[in-house]
Design an enzyme around this catalytic site. Structure first.
Site, PDB file in Angstrom:
ATOM      1  N   ASP A  59       0.891  -1.162   0.000  1.00 44.07           N
ATOM      2  CA  ASP A  59       0.000   0.000   0.000  1.00 44.07           C
ATOM      3  C   ASP A  59       0.926   1.208   0.000  1.00 44.07           C
ATOM      4  O   ASP A  59       1.682   1.420   0.958  1.00 44.07           O
ATOM      5  CB  ASP A  59      -0.887  -0.026   1.250  1.00 44.07           C
ATOM      6  CG  ASP A  59      -1.862   1.143   1.276  1.00 44.07           C
ATOM      7  OD1 ASP A  59      -1.521   2.230   0.749  1.00 44.07           O
ATOM      8  OD2 ASP A  59      -2.952   0.982   1.830  1.00 44.07           O
ATOM      9  N   ASN A  86       3.128   3.871 -10.263  1.00 44.99           N
ATOM     10  CA  ASN A  86       1.910   3.863 -11.082  1.00 44.99           C
ATOM     11  C   ASN A  86       0.627   3.994 -10.259  1.00 44.99           C
ATOM     12  O   ASN A  86      -0.367   4.526 -10.747  1.00 44.99           O
ATOM     13  CB  ASN A  86       1.886   2.548 -11.889  1.00 44.99           C
ATOM     14  CG  ASN A  86       0.551   2.274 -12.518  1.00 44.99           C
ATOM     15  OD1 ASN A  86       0.212   2.848 -13.547  1.00 44.99           O
ATOM     16  ND2 ASN A  86      -0.249   1.409 -11.890  1.00 44.99           N
ATOM     17  N   SER A 140      -0.302  12.489 -15.295  1.00 39.89           N
ATOM     18  CA  SER A 140      -1.499  12.655 -16.128  1.00 39.89           C
ATOM     19  C   SER A 140      -1.444  14.014 -16.803  1.00 39.89           C
ATOM     20  O   SER A 140      -0.949  14.989 -16.209  1.00 39.89           O
ATOM     21  CB  SER A 140      -2.738  12.570 -15.237  1.00 39.89           C
ATOM     22  OG  SER A 140      -3.874  13.022 -15.947  1.00 39.89           O
ATOM     23  N   TYR A 155      -7.364  15.238  -7.850  1.00 43.81           N
ATOM     24  CA  TYR A 155      -6.544  14.432  -8.759  1.00 43.81           C
ATOM     25  C   TYR A 155      -5.556  15.322  -9.497  1.00 43.81           C
ATOM     26  O   TYR A 155      -4.357  15.034  -9.574  1.00 43.81           O
ATOM     27  CB  TYR A 155      -7.463  13.700  -9.740  1.00 43.81           C
ATOM     28  CG  TYR A 155      -6.745  12.794 -10.708  1.00 43.81           C
ATOM     29  CD1 TYR A 155      -6.253  11.550 -10.306  1.00 43.81           C
ATOM     30  CD2 TYR A 155      -6.555  13.170 -12.037  1.00 43.81           C
ATOM     31  CE1 TYR A 155      -5.601  10.719 -11.207  1.00 43.81           C
ATOM     32  CE2 TYR A 155      -5.914  12.335 -12.944  1.00 43.81           C
ATOM     33  CZ  TYR A 155      -5.430  11.109 -12.523  1.00 43.81           C
ATOM     34  OH  TYR A 155      -4.779  10.287 -13.418  1.00 43.81           O
ATOM     35  N   LYS A 159      -1.318  15.301  -9.192  1.00 44.12           N
ATOM     36  CA  LYS A 159      -0.421  15.006 -10.314  1.00 44.12           C
ATOM     37  C   LYS A 159       0.494  16.203 -10.620  1.00 44.12           C
ATOM     38  O   LYS A 159       1.636  16.009 -11.049  1.00 44.12           O
ATOM     39  CB  LYS A 159      -1.231  14.611 -11.551  1.00 44.12           C
ATOM     40  CG  LYS A 159      -2.012  13.296 -11.392  1.00 44.12           C
ATOM     41  CD  LYS A 159      -1.095  12.085 -11.226  1.00 44.12           C
ATOM     42  CE  LYS A 159      -1.875  10.774 -11.346  1.00 44.12           C
ATOM     43  NZ  LYS A 159      -1.012   9.580 -11.196  1.00 44.12           N
ATOM     44  N   VAL A 188      -7.016   6.114 -21.149  1.00 45.32           N
ATOM     45  CA  VAL A 188      -6.897   4.667 -21.329  1.00 45.32           C
ATOM     46  C   VAL A 188      -8.089   3.933 -20.696  1.00 45.32           C
ATOM     47  O   VAL A 188      -8.532   4.293 -19.596  1.00 45.32           O
ATOM     48  CB  VAL A 188      -5.577   4.177 -20.681  1.00 45.32           C
ATOM     49  CG1 VAL A 188      -5.460   2.662 -20.761  1.00 45.32           C
ATOM     50  CG2 VAL A 188      -4.375   4.845 -21.347  1.00 45.32           C
ATOM     51  N   THR A 190      -9.530   1.754 -18.458  1.00 46.87           N
ATOM     52  CA  THR A 190      -9.283   1.047 -17.194  1.00 46.87           C
ATOM     53  C   THR A 190     -10.427   1.430 -16.264  1.00 46.87           C
ATOM     54  O   THR A 190     -11.292   2.231 -16.637  1.00 46.87           O
ATOM     55  CB  THR A 190      -7.958   1.518 -16.541  1.00 46.87           C
ATOM     56  OG1 THR A 190      -8.095   2.915 -16.242  1.00 46.87           O
ATOM     57  CG2 THR A 190      -6.755   1.307 -17.439  1.00 46.87           C
TER      58      THR A 190
HETATM   59  P1  NAP Z   1      -6.835   1.683 -12.255  1.00 42.97           P
HETATM   60  O1  NAP Z   1      -7.219   0.628 -13.227  1.00 42.97           O
HETATM   61  O2  NAP Z   1      -7.864   2.304 -11.384  1.00 42.97           O
HETATM   62  O3  NAP Z   1      -5.666   1.064 -11.350  1.00 42.97           O
HETATM   63  C1  NAP Z   1      -5.157   1.770 -10.266  1.00 42.97           C
HETATM   64  C2  NAP Z   1      -4.253   0.832  -9.500  1.00 42.97           C
HETATM   65  O4  NAP Z   1      -3.712   1.577  -8.381  1.00 42.97           O
HETATM   66  C3  NAP Z   1      -4.989  -0.378  -8.927  1.00 42.97           C
HETATM   67  O5  NAP Z   1      -4.138  -1.497  -9.000  1.00 42.97           O
HETATM   68  C4  NAP Z   1      -5.192   0.020  -7.471  1.00 42.97           C
HETATM   69  O6  NAP Z   1      -5.284  -1.073  -6.580  1.00 42.97           O
HETATM   70  C5  NAP Z   1      -3.895   0.781  -7.234  1.00 42.97           C
HETATM   71  N1  NAP Z   1      -3.907   1.574  -6.012  1.00 42.97           N
HETATM   72  C6  NAP Z   1      -4.756   2.545  -5.644  1.00 42.97           C
HETATM   73  N2  NAP Z   1      -4.440   2.997  -4.406  1.00 42.97           N
HETATM   74  C7  NAP Z   1      -3.349   2.300  -4.004  1.00 42.97           C
HETATM   75  C8  NAP Z   1      -2.548   2.279  -2.847  1.00 42.97           C
HETATM   76  N3  NAP Z   1      -2.786   3.080  -1.805  1.00 42.97           N
HETATM   77  N4  NAP Z   1      -1.497   1.418  -2.782  1.00 42.97           N
HETATM   78  C9  NAP Z   1      -1.229   0.592  -3.816  1.00 42.97           C
HETATM   79  N5  NAP Z   1      -1.970   0.520  -4.925  1.00 42.97           N
HETATM   80  C10 NAP Z   1      -3.018   1.378  -5.023  1.00 42.97           C
HETATM   81  O7  NAP Z   1      -6.102   2.918 -12.954  1.00 42.97           O
HETATM   82  P2  NAP Z   1      -5.182   3.044 -14.262  1.00 42.97           P
HETATM   83  O8  NAP Z   1      -5.982   3.766 -15.267  1.00 42.97           O
HETATM   84  O9  NAP Z   1      -4.522   1.768 -14.574  1.00 42.97           O
HETATM   85  O10 NAP Z   1      -4.115   4.100 -13.704  1.00 42.97           O
HETATM   86  C11 NAP Z   1      -2.727   3.828 -13.612  1.00 42.97           C
HETATM   87  C12 NAP Z   1      -1.987   5.150 -13.596  1.00 42.97           C
HETATM   88  O11 NAP Z   1      -2.233   5.855 -14.830  1.00 42.97           O
HETATM   89  C13 NAP Z   1      -2.420   6.111 -12.483  1.00 42.97           C
HETATM   90  O12 NAP Z   1      -1.281   6.781 -11.977  1.00 42.97           O
HETATM   91  C14 NAP Z   1      -3.327   7.088 -13.201  1.00 42.97           C
HETATM   92  O13 NAP Z   1      -3.386   8.336 -12.543  1.00 42.97           O
HETATM   93  C15 NAP Z   1      -2.624   7.179 -14.540  1.00 42.97           C
HETATM   94  N6  NAP Z   1      -3.484   7.683 -15.615  1.00 42.97           N
HETATM   95  C16 NAP Z   1      -4.504   6.950 -16.095  1.00 42.97           C
HETATM   96  C17 NAP Z   1      -5.290   7.459 -17.129  1.00 42.97           C
HETATM   97  C18 NAP Z   1      -6.424   6.683 -17.733  1.00 42.97           C
HETATM   98  O14 NAP Z   1      -7.094   7.217 -18.641  1.00 42.97           O
HETATM   99  N7  NAP Z   1      -6.673   5.454 -17.310  1.00 42.97           N
HETATM  100  C19 NAP Z   1      -5.020   8.742 -17.653  1.00 42.97           C
HETATM  101  C20 NAP Z   1      -3.952   9.476 -17.134  1.00 42.97           C
HETATM  102  C21 NAP Z   1      -3.181   8.939 -16.121  1.00 42.97           C
HETATM  103  P3  NAP Z   1      -6.710  -1.743  -6.142  1.00 42.97           P
HETATM  104  O15 NAP Z   1      -7.065  -2.713  -7.235  1.00 42.97           O
HETATM  105  O16 NAP Z   1      -6.369  -2.378  -4.848  1.00 42.97           O
HETATM  106  O17 NAP Z   1      -7.697  -0.620  -6.028  1.00 42.97           O
END
Ligand code: NAP
Length: 232
Positions: A59, A86, A140, A155, A159, A188, A190
């Site tokens: 965590d 990440n 981001s 958020y 960032k 993306v 997700t």
């Molecule tokens: P996601 O599918 O929501 O995954 C987030 C991950 O972070 C999950 O594995 C979650 O674990 C974990 N997490 C959250 N809080 C945590 C903590 N305290 N300790 C450890 N793990 C933790 O999001 P994603 O889209 O893959 O995002 C990945 C990265 O890309 C992030 O930094 C996000 O800001 C960035 N990003 C994403 C987008 C997009 O469009 N998706 C755009 C810009 C930037 P749990 O499964 O336990 O919740």
């Protein structure tokens, strides 16, 4: 000796895909997950593809946990070449600074900003000793200072702070072979990005993996999207 990469928040989404791509590039992967069972399930998927994956419960809000993982990595794997910060949360998509619950701001900064600081502080001593390291901060476009606007203030601010950390830390390490950079994956598909997002996790992960494997004369203290510099 295999290179070793650790990805936080890697049990799903972009983090899991970064693990896959690092594994395919020949790295031993440490898959950080705040829930060990979810981490093991994700790791099983990658192991079935023939990749070397070690799950560590992490965590990122827990600095002591980051230090415990660093001790595991040093003891069991001997080194850490790449740290990909990440893990993140986005709890306030429609909120405004006028009304947002300060507790949501605190939680967001604790995960998205302090979580990265914890990881960097835990692993930098090892990277300094081995005279090699790549730190990738998954940021981001919404945190880009030049593009800041209303919507999702917690958020965004988390960032923007992460981007500042990237520049300062990269400068602190300018005499070393530890390169620190930030990237944005774009929008993306997700859980965080939602179903309407145009990009796949593979597209979102690619630049982070490139930064994790930079040559010694690679960039430091920069922000990228699709391997191109992106405005802070
Ligand atoms: P996601 O599918 O929501 O995954 C987030 C991950 O972070 C999950 O594995 C979650 O674990 C974990 N997490 C959250 N809080 C945590 C903590 N305290 N300790 C450890 N793990 C933790 O999001 P994603 O889209 O893959 O995002 C990945 C990265 O890309 C992030 O930094 C996000 O800001 C960035 N990003 C994403 C987008 C997009 O469009 N998706 C755009 C810009 C930037 P749990 O499964 O336990 O919740």
């Amino acid at each position: 000796m295999k290179r070793v990469g650790l990805v936080t928040g890697a049990n799903r989404g972009i983090g899991l895909e970064i693990c896959r791509q690092l594994g395919e590039a020949g790295y031993a992967v440490v898959l950080g997950s705040r829930d060990a069972a979810r981490g093991e399930k994700a790791a099983a998927e990658l192991r079935a593809e023939g990749l070397e994956v070690h799950v560590q419960e992490l965590d990122v809000t827990d600095a002591a946990a980051a230090r415990r993982v660093a001790a595991f990595v040093e003891g069991e794997l001997g080194r850490l070449d790449a740290l990909v910060n990440n893990a993140a949360i986005a709890l306030d998509p429609e909120d405004s600074l006028e009304t947002v619950d300060p507790e949501v701001m605190r939680q967001t900064l604790e995960t998205n900003f302090l979580g990265v600081l914890h990881g960097c502080q835990a692993f930098l001593p090892m990277m300094r000793r081995q005279e090699y390291g790549r730190i990738v901060n998954v940021s981001s476009g919404r945190g880009s200072f030049s593009k800041l606007a209303a919507g999702g203030p917690c958020y965004r601010i988390s960032k923007t702070a992460l981007n500042a950390l990237t520049v300062i830390l990269a400068d602190e390490l300018k005499e070393t072979n530890v390169l620190v950079n930030a990237m944005t994956p774009g929008w993306v598909r997700t859980r965080l990005g939602g179903l309407k997002a145009p990009r796949s996790t593979a597209e979102g992960a690619e630049t982070a993996v490139w930064l994790a494997m930079l040559p010694d004369d690679g960039p430091r203290g920069k922000f990228f999207r699709d391997r191109e510099e992106f405005p802070w």
